[in-house]
Write a protein that holds these residues in place. Structure first.
Motif, PDB file in Angstrom:
ATOM      1  N   VAL A 190      17.374  24.430  39.123  1.00  0.00           N
ATOM      2  CA  VAL A 190      16.939  23.752  40.352  1.00  0.00           C
ATOM      3  C   VAL A 190      18.224  23.008  41.074  1.00  0.00           C
ATOM      4  O   VAL A 190      18.420  22.706  42.113  1.00  0.00           O
ATOM      5  N   GLU A 191      19.033  22.304  39.836  1.00  0.00           N
ATOM      6  CA  GLU A 191      20.205  21.394  40.228  1.00  0.00           C
ATOM      7  C   GLU A 191      21.190  22.282  41.154  1.00  0.00           C
ATOM      8  O   GLU A 191      21.515  21.912  42.256  1.00  0.00           O
ATOM      9  N   PHE A 192      21.658  23.430  40.282  1.00  0.00           N
ATOM     10  CA  PHE A 192      22.487  24.091  41.358  1.00  0.00           C
ATOM     11  C   PHE A 192      21.876  24.724  42.536  1.00  0.00           C
ATOM     12  O   PHE A 192      22.722  24.504  43.516  1.00  0.00           O
ATOM     13  N   LEU A 193      20.772  25.325  42.604  1.00  0.00           N
ATOM     14  CA  LEU A 193      20.242  25.724  43.974  1.00  0.00           C
ATOM     15  C   LEU A 193      20.069  24.925  45.055  1.00  0.00           C
ATOM     16  O   LEU A 193      20.402  24.820  46.140  1.00  0.00           O
ATOM     17  N   ASN A 194      19.632  23.481  44.402  1.00  0.00           N
ATOM     18  CA  ASN A 194      19.584  22.620  45.517  1.00  0.00           C
ATOM     19  C   ASN A 194      20.807  22.077  46.094  1.00  0.00           C
ATOM     20  O   ASN A 194      20.999  21.708  47.398  1.00  0.00           O
ATOM     21  N   PRO A 219      26.404  25.582  58.202  1.00  0.00           N
ATOM     22  CA  PRO A 219      25.510  26.785  58.444  1.00  0.00           C
ATOM     23  C   PRO A 219      26.191  27.918  59.029  1.00  0.00           C
ATOM     24  O   PRO A 219      25.780  29.059  58.788  1.00  0.00           O
ATOM     25  N   SER A 220      27.610  27.850  59.343  1.00  0.00           N
ATOM     26  CA  SER A 220      28.167  29.137  59.535  1.00  0.00           C
ATOM     27  C   SER A 220      28.942  29.678  58.244  1.00  0.00           C
ATOM     28  O   SER A 220      29.143  31.042  58.317  1.00  0.00           O
ATOM     29  N   ALA A 221      28.884  29.074  57.298  1.00  0.00           N
ATOM     30  CA  ALA A 221      29.582  29.709  56.147  1.00  0.00           C
ATOM     31  C   ALA A 221      28.425  30.229  55.112  1.00  0.00           C
ATOM     32  O   ALA A 221      27.169  30.056  55.349  1.00  0.00           O
ATOM     33  N   GLN A 222      28.868  31.471  54.577  1.00  0.00           N
ATOM     34  CA  GLN A 222      27.766  32.130  53.729  1.00  0.00           C
ATOM     35  C   GLN A 222      27.889  31.374  52.285  1.00  0.00           C
ATOM     36  O   GLN A 222      28.524  31.884  51.327  1.00  0.00           O
ATOM     37  N   ILE A 223      27.075  30.427  51.862  1.00  0.00           N
ATOM     38  CA  ILE A 223      26.994  29.566  50.802  1.00  0.00           C
ATOM     39  C   ILE A 223      25.743  30.162  49.895  1.00  0.00           C
ATOM     40  O   ILE A 223      26.014  30.195  48.816  1.00  0.00           O
ATOM     41  N   MET A 224      24.782  29.843  50.142  1.00  0.00           N
ATOM     42  CA  MET A 224      23.455  29.990  49.839  1.00  0.00           C
ATOM     43  C   MET A 224      23.166  31.950  49.663  1.00  0.00           C
ATOM     44  O   MET A 224      22.787  32.424  50.569  1.00  0.00           O
ATOM     45  N   LEU A 225      23.494  32.388  48.517  1.00  0.00           N
ATOM     46  CA  LEU A 225      23.593  33.834  48.353  1.00  0.00           C
ATOM     47  C   LEU A 225      22.484  34.416  47.742  1.00  0.00           C
ATOM     48  O   LEU A 225      22.036  35.489  47.953  1.00  0.00           O
ATOM     49  N   GLY A 226      21.377  33.705  47.525  1.00  0.00           N
ATOM     50  CA  GLY A 226      19.922  34.038  47.088  1.00  0.00           C
ATOM     51  C   GLY A 226      19.170  32.841  46.444  1.00  0.00           C
ATOM     52  O   GLY A 226      19.695  31.687  46.186  1.00  0.00           O
ATOM     53  N   SER A 227      18.196  33.093  45.987  1.00  0.00           N
ATOM     54  CA  SER A 227      17.154  32.007  45.427  1.00  0.00           C
ATOM     55  C   SER A 227      17.255  31.826  43.798  1.00  0.00           C
ATOM     56  O   SER A 227      16.585  31.351  43.424  1.00  0.00           O
ATOM     57  N   LYS A 228      18.032  32.916  43.290  1.00  0.00           N
ATOM     58  CA  LYS A 228      18.362  33.152  42.053  1.00  0.00           C
ATOM     59  C   LYS A 228      19.700  32.740  41.538  1.00  0.00           C
ATOM     60  O   LYS A 228      20.881  33.061  42.405  1.00  0.00           O
ATOM     61  N   LEU A 229      19.698  32.090  40.181  1.00  0.00           N
ATOM     62  CA  LEU A 229      21.280  31.883  39.858  1.00  0.00           C
ATOM     63  C   LEU A 229      22.061  33.120  39.531  1.00  0.00           C
ATOM     64  O   LEU A 229      23.162  33.194  39.694  1.00  0.00           O
ATOM     65  N   SER A 230      21.373  34.136  39.421  1.00  0.00           N
ATOM     66  CA  SER A 230      22.068  35.489  39.057  1.00  0.00           C
ATOM     67  C   SER A 230      22.537  36.116  40.374  1.00  0.00           C
ATOM     68  O   SER A 230      23.296  37.120  40.409  1.00  0.00           O
ATOM     69  N   ASN A 231      22.284  35.408  41.534  1.00  0.00           N
ATOM     70  CA  ASN A 231      22.995  36.014  42.702  1.00  0.00           C
ATOM     71  C   ASN A 231      24.228  35.133  43.058  1.00  0.00           C
ATOM     72  O   ASN A 231      25.090  35.508  43.920  1.00  0.00           O
ATOM     73  N   PHE A 232      24.886  34.401  42.041  1.00  0.00           N
ATOM     74  CA  PHE A 232      26.094  33.531  42.053  1.00  0.00           C
ATOM     75  C   PHE A 232      27.019  34.231  40.944  1.00  0.00           C
ATOM     76  O   PHE A 232      26.615  34.572  39.941  1.00  0.00           O
TER      77      PHE A 232
END
Length: 287
Positions: A88-92, A102-115
């Motif tokens: 949760v620390e990383f995802l938050n 908002p224009s950058a693609q930073i949040m690649l998914g809801s799981k750590l395995s997406n990064f």
């Protein structure tokens, strides 16, 4: 009358099948599996640790300690160590970055395995890759709790540590049978623990009075005291594991559970902290 007779006949047939199944199960003979992993003084002590510093602290305090590590997989296929409670620390943080840009693609998914491993390691600076454990501690035994059920997790874990004399010091644990079965097909000489489905199946079969016939492919029985606030095992399950000559490792979250594990005469204790388990052990009567 016919309905009553049919019911009684059905119950008699079911009873006969249960008795025969139980007799068949009780007739099975088991041999103890000899392995260097289980050499040394008992009870075995395992500690959950997820940084090299915490692992070194535990090994310095008790050189024969077994290290439990939660294994995760990044999106660029690197196995690393991190407990799921830290996600949760990383995802938050990534979500906050995304909202600020908002224009950058930073949040690649809801799981750590997406990064990627690089992104994860940059955030959790003390988080090691799996292979670092075996490089840093060449004589230490590990319980690798494989968390992520991703494609090729079996080969990723096996390949990461195959060059570090892993055969005699690796026990695979997972909540998913599909993970342990896949890794076991690649590394049959490693040891394997107990999944949640295993525990639930053992308890269910015990309630049906056919526990001796239950399939259990693990080498070591590993269990917490409770799963979702329900008992994870009972005396019958423990007796059956001993009949099958399996070692019993219990996860102890507090001193009360530790005392119960001692009464049960568990072969191993899995604790959250080396100082915690050392204190509890020091209170036991001298042999």
């Amino acid at each position: 009358m016919r309905v009553l007779l049919a019911t009684l006949a059905s119950l008699a047939l079911v009873g006969f099948v249960i008795i025969m199944t139980r007799i068949w199960g009780m007739g099975q003979n088991f041999q103890e599996y000899k392995t260097p992993y289980l050499e040394g003084q008992t009870p075995y002590v395992a500690v959950k640790a997820h940084t090299l510093a915490k692992m070194a602290e535990a090994i310095d305090a008790r050189p024969d300690v077994i290290i439990w590590a939660d294994v995760r997989i990044s999106n660029n296929r690197v196995p690393f160590i991190l407990p799921p409670s830290r996600d949760v620390e990383f995802l938050n943080a990534k979500m906050a970055e995304q909202e600020a840009n908002p224009s950058a693609q930073i949040m690649l998914g809801s799981k750590l395995s997406n990064f990627s491993w690089e992104q994860i390691n940059e955030f959790y600076k003390s988080t090691p890759a799996l292979k670092e454990l075996y490089e840093k501690f060449p004589k230490t035994r590990f319980i690798l709790n494989v968390v992520e059920n991703v494609s090729d997790v079996d080969s990723l874990v096996a390949n990461a540590i195959q060059d570090y004399k892993s055969n005699d010091r690796t026990l695979i644990q997972s909540d998913a049978n599909v993970i342990t079965n896949a890794i076991k097909s690649l590394q049959p000489t490693w040891l394997y623990g107990t999944s949640k489905p295993d525990l639930m199946r053992l308890m269910s079969f015990d309630s049906l009075w056919v526990l001796p016939s239950t399939q259990f492919k693990g080498d070591i029985f590993i269990a917490p005291f409770k799963i979702q606030n329900r008992p994870a095992f009972n005396d019958n399950v423990l007796e059956e594991m001993r009949r099958r000559k399996k070692k019993i490792f219990l996860v102890v979250e507090n001193e009360e559970e530790f005392k119960k594990a001692v009464e049960i005469k568990a072969d191993g204790y899995i604790a959250n902290d080396i100082n915690q388990i050392t204190t509890w052990l020091s209170k036991l009567p001298a042999k």
